[in-house]
Design a protein around this motif. Structure first.
Motif, mmCIF file in Angstrom:
data_model
loop_
_atom_site.group_PDB
_atom_site.id
_atom_site.type_symbol
_atom_site.label_atom_id
_atom_site.label_comp_id
_atom_site.label_asym_id
_atom_site.label_seq_id
_atom_site.Cartn_x
_atom_site.Cartn_y
_atom_site.Cartn_z
ATOM 1 N N ASN A 154 0.833 -1.194 0.000
ATOM 2 C CA ASN A 154 0.000 0.000 0.000
ATOM 3 C C ASN A 154 0.868 1.245 0.000
ATOM 4 N N SER A 155 0.241 2.383 -0.157
ATOM 5 C CA SER A 155 0.977 3.649 -0.232
ATOM 6 C C SER A 155 1.772 3.939 1.036
ATOM 7 N N ASN A 156 1.266 3.518 2.196
ATOM 8 C CA ASN A 156 1.975 3.783 3.446
ATOM 9 C C ASN A 156 3.194 2.884 3.641
ATOM 10 N N GLY B 200 12.190 4.096 -0.439
ATOM 11 C CA GLY B 200 12.197 2.646 -0.396
ATOM 12 C C GLY B 200 10.792 2.121 -0.186
ATOM 13 N N VAL B 201 10.653 0.797 -0.235
ATOM 14 C CA VAL B 201 9.361 0.175 0.012
ATOM 15 C C VAL B 201 9.554 -0.937 1.043
ATOM 16 N N LYS B 202 8.695 -0.950 2.043
ATOM 17 C CA LYS B 202 8.734 -2.000 3.061
ATOM 18 C C LYS B 202 7.897 -3.171 2.571
ATOM 19 N N VAL B 203 8.503 -4.352 2.583
ATOM 20 C CA VAL B 203 7.854 -5.544 2.041
ATOM 21 C C VAL B 203 7.794 -6.619 3.119
ATOM 22 N N LEU B 204 6.608 -7.180 3.320
ATOM 23 C CA LEU B 204 6.440 -8.270 4.274
ATOM 24 C C LEU B 204 6.555 -9.580 3.512
ATOM 25 N N GLY B 205 7.650 -10.311 3.753
ATOM 26 C CA GLY B 205 7.920 -11.520 2.994
ATOM 27 C C GLY B 205 7.542 -12.788 3.711
ATOM 28 N N LYS B 206 8.108 -13.894 3.274
ATOM 29 C CA LYS B 206 7.837 -15.194 3.867
ATOM 30 C C LYS B 206 8.262 -15.205 5.328
ATOM 31 N N MET C 184 0.769 11.972 -8.914
ATOM 32 C CA MET C 184 1.054 12.836 -7.771
ATOM 33 C C MET C 184 2.491 12.618 -7.322
ATOM 34 N N PRO C 185 3.095 13.581 -6.625
ATOM 35 C CA PRO C 185 4.446 13.393 -6.102
ATOM 36 C C PRO C 185 4.474 12.213 -5.134
ATOM 37 N N ILE C 186 5.588 11.544 -5.057
ATOM 38 C CA ILE C 186 5.680 10.369 -4.200
ATOM 39 C C ILE C 186 5.480 10.734 -2.733
ATOM 40 N N GLU C 187 5.890 11.954 -2.346
ATOM 41 C CA GLU C 187 5.672 12.384 -0.963
ATOM 42 C C GLU C 187 4.186 12.386 -0.626
ATOM 43 N N LYS D 253 2.120 9.757 2.050
ATOM 44 C CA LYS D 253 1.605 10.327 3.290
ATOM 45 C C LYS D 253 0.085 10.486 3.295
ATOM 46 N N GLY D 254 -0.548 10.255 2.174
ATOM 47 C CA GLY D 254 -1.998 10.421 2.114
ATOM 48 C C GLY D 254 -2.734 9.231 2.699
ATOM 49 N N GLU D 255 -4.016 9.188 2.461
ATOM 50 C CA GLU D 255 -4.835 8.069 2.914
ATOM 51 C C GLU D 255 -4.314 6.776 2.284
ATOM 52 N N PRO D 256 -4.054 5.731 3.090
ATOM 53 C CA PRO D 256 -3.519 4.475 2.534
ATOM 54 C C PRO D 256 -4.362 3.947 1.385
ATOM 55 N N GLN D 257 -3.710 3.582 0.310
ATOM 56 C CA GLN D 257 -4.373 3.033 -0.865
ATOM 57 C C GLN D 257 -3.451 2.001 -1.503
ATOM 58 N N PRO D 258 -3.993 1.074 -2.272
ATOM 59 C CA PRO D 258 -3.151 0.044 -2.899
ATOM 60 C C PRO D 258 -2.125 0.680 -3.845
ATOM 61 N N LEU D 259 -0.925 0.146 -3.829
ATOM 62 C CA LEU D 259 0.089 0.604 -4.776
ATOM 63 C C LEU D 259 -0.369 0.312 -6.197
ATOM 64 N N LEU D 260 -0.964 -0.864 -6.384
ATOM 65 C CA LEU D 260 -1.470 -1.253 -7.699
ATOM 66 C C LEU D 260 -2.979 -1.062 -7.711
ATOM 67 N N LYS D 261 -3.427 -0.095 -8.461
ATOM 68 C CA LYS D 261 -4.835 0.272 -8.450
ATOM 69 C C LYS D 261 -5.676 -0.724 -9.255
ATOM 70 N N PRO D 262 -6.786 -1.214 -8.689
ATOM 71 C CA PRO D 262 -7.694 -2.066 -9.470
ATOM 72 C C PRO D 262 -8.438 -1.210 -10.483
#
Length: 369
Positions: free
Chosen positions: A210-212, A225-231, A254-257, A261-270
């Motif tokens: 997600n965006s957060n 960077g991106v935080k990833v929850l793995g195995k 939109m700017p990455i900042e 920092k906005g309302e959490p949303q999926p990185l990959l939009k449906p």
């Protein structure tokens, strides 16, 4: 210290090269001294290969080709009797490299060990070519080749094919009108291709981002960077390539900042509905994307070779492609392991090093699209 009888016949002209290779091997193994299992596996396989290369085959390591690796595998699986015996230390006069024909199931370990060694030697400019990468299919009597070797050879895209594929997706995206219904579809494909390649995440990991999860790593240099929850629910932080930062901003407009920092949303939009896509859905999207890329190469460019290379590609191919290209660029095997979120370079359970972020950032920076 006694010398095994099998190692008493080195041709004089090969000795300088053999000594230099042993010196590099010692330095290579020292990198894994804190990982007992990996160190033992790498020590055994590199020692056995150098013995065969110099004492049996009679070729310097700087002159090796894929033919040497193929011949070596054949030697391991069909060893002459003189090279087979009970297990003894290397210092024993009657030391033998093998205690019997190598099992087909052990080929994966042989290949991964030699690949790690070759990548290290390339990084040290000791050799120029990795004969293990792209290894041709090895025929094994009365059975198939080790499927893992075949997968490694086929299930990734060469840099040329990947670059062509990305260019195709960008063309399919950018030639559409801004208000076209399909523009967002191809925009998503473009983003998927870039993100997979430059982060090498698993499909299950990508689907949950997600965006957060997008975070600033270094404010001074504006590195993200991106935080990833793995195995095993292990969290790792993957630096974002500057190109990928721009792709995120383009995709979300939109700017990455603001995005992070906005309302959490999926990185990959449906395209329809809300929420994160399921892994199965994302997998199907990637397969469809590669089918469309293949159709583009076939119908519009009459490029059957590239079409064939991407027709059956999948999300895991992109993950493997990014990792393979990092290794070809000279990245350390342990660094690639950390980026991919593997538990170990072979079988051990190791974790992301807290002091490796700068190294990982530099390694990802070597990729370009």
């Amino acid at each position: 210290m006694s010398v095994p009888a099998l190692m008493s016949n080195l041709r004089p002209e090969l000795k300088p090269g053999y000594d230099a290779a042993l010196d590099q091997r010692e330095k290579f193994l020292n990198k894994y001294k804190n990982s007992k299992s990996t160190h033992e596996n790498f020590a055994r396989e590199t020692n056995r290969y150098l013995f065969w290369l110099y004492f049996v085959h009679g070729v310097d390591i700087t002159l090796q080709t894929q033919d040497e690796i193929t011949s070596y595998i054949d030697f391991l699986m069909n060893p002459p009797d003189k090279y087979v015996g009970i297990k003894r230390p290397l210092t024993h006069e009657d030391w033998k490299p093998l205690n019997g024909p190598l099992r087909e199931s052990s080929l994966k370990l042989v290949k991964s060990s030699l690949n790690a060694f070759m990548v290290y030697l390339i990084g040290k400019r000791f050799i120029k070519f990795n004969p293990v990468i792209g290894l041709a299919k090895i025929q094994v009597e009365e059975t198939d080749v080790d499927t893992e070797i075949e997968k490694t050879r086929e299930r990734y895209l060469t840099l040329e094919v990947f670059t062509k594929s990305l260019a195709a997706v960008k063309i399919l995206h950018e030639r559409l009108e801004v208000d076209s219904d399909k523009r967002m579809y191809f925009a998503r494909n473009r983003f998927i291709l870039c993100f997979y390649y430059l982060t090498m995440v698993r499909i299950s990991e990508f689907a949950k981002i997600n965006s957060n999860h997008i975070v600033i790593i270094d404010k001074a240099t504006n590195d993200w960077g991106v935080k990833v929850l793995g195995k095993g629910r292990k969290m790792r932080e993957i630096p974002l390539h500057p190109t990928l930062v721009k792709e995120i901003e383009l995709y979300h407009d939109m700017p990455i900042e603001a995005f992070s920092k906005g309302e959490p949303q999926p990185l990959l939009k449906p395209l329809i509905g809300q929420g994160n896509l399921e892994s199965k859905s994302l997998s199907a999207i990637v397969k469809t994307m590669f089918t469309e890329i293949a159709d583009y190469f076939k119908m519009e460019l009459n490029d059957e070779e590239t079409e064939d290379a991407v027709r059956h590609a999948s999300s895991h191919w992109l993950r493997h492609t990014g990792g393979s290209h990092l290794l070809l660029n000279g990245a350390d095997l342990v660094v690639v392991r950390d980026i991919l979120g593997h538990a170990s370079v072979v079988t051990t359970n190791t974790y992301l090093h807290t002091d490796s972020k700068k190294v990982i950032k530099n390694a990802i920076g070597k990729l370009s699209i």
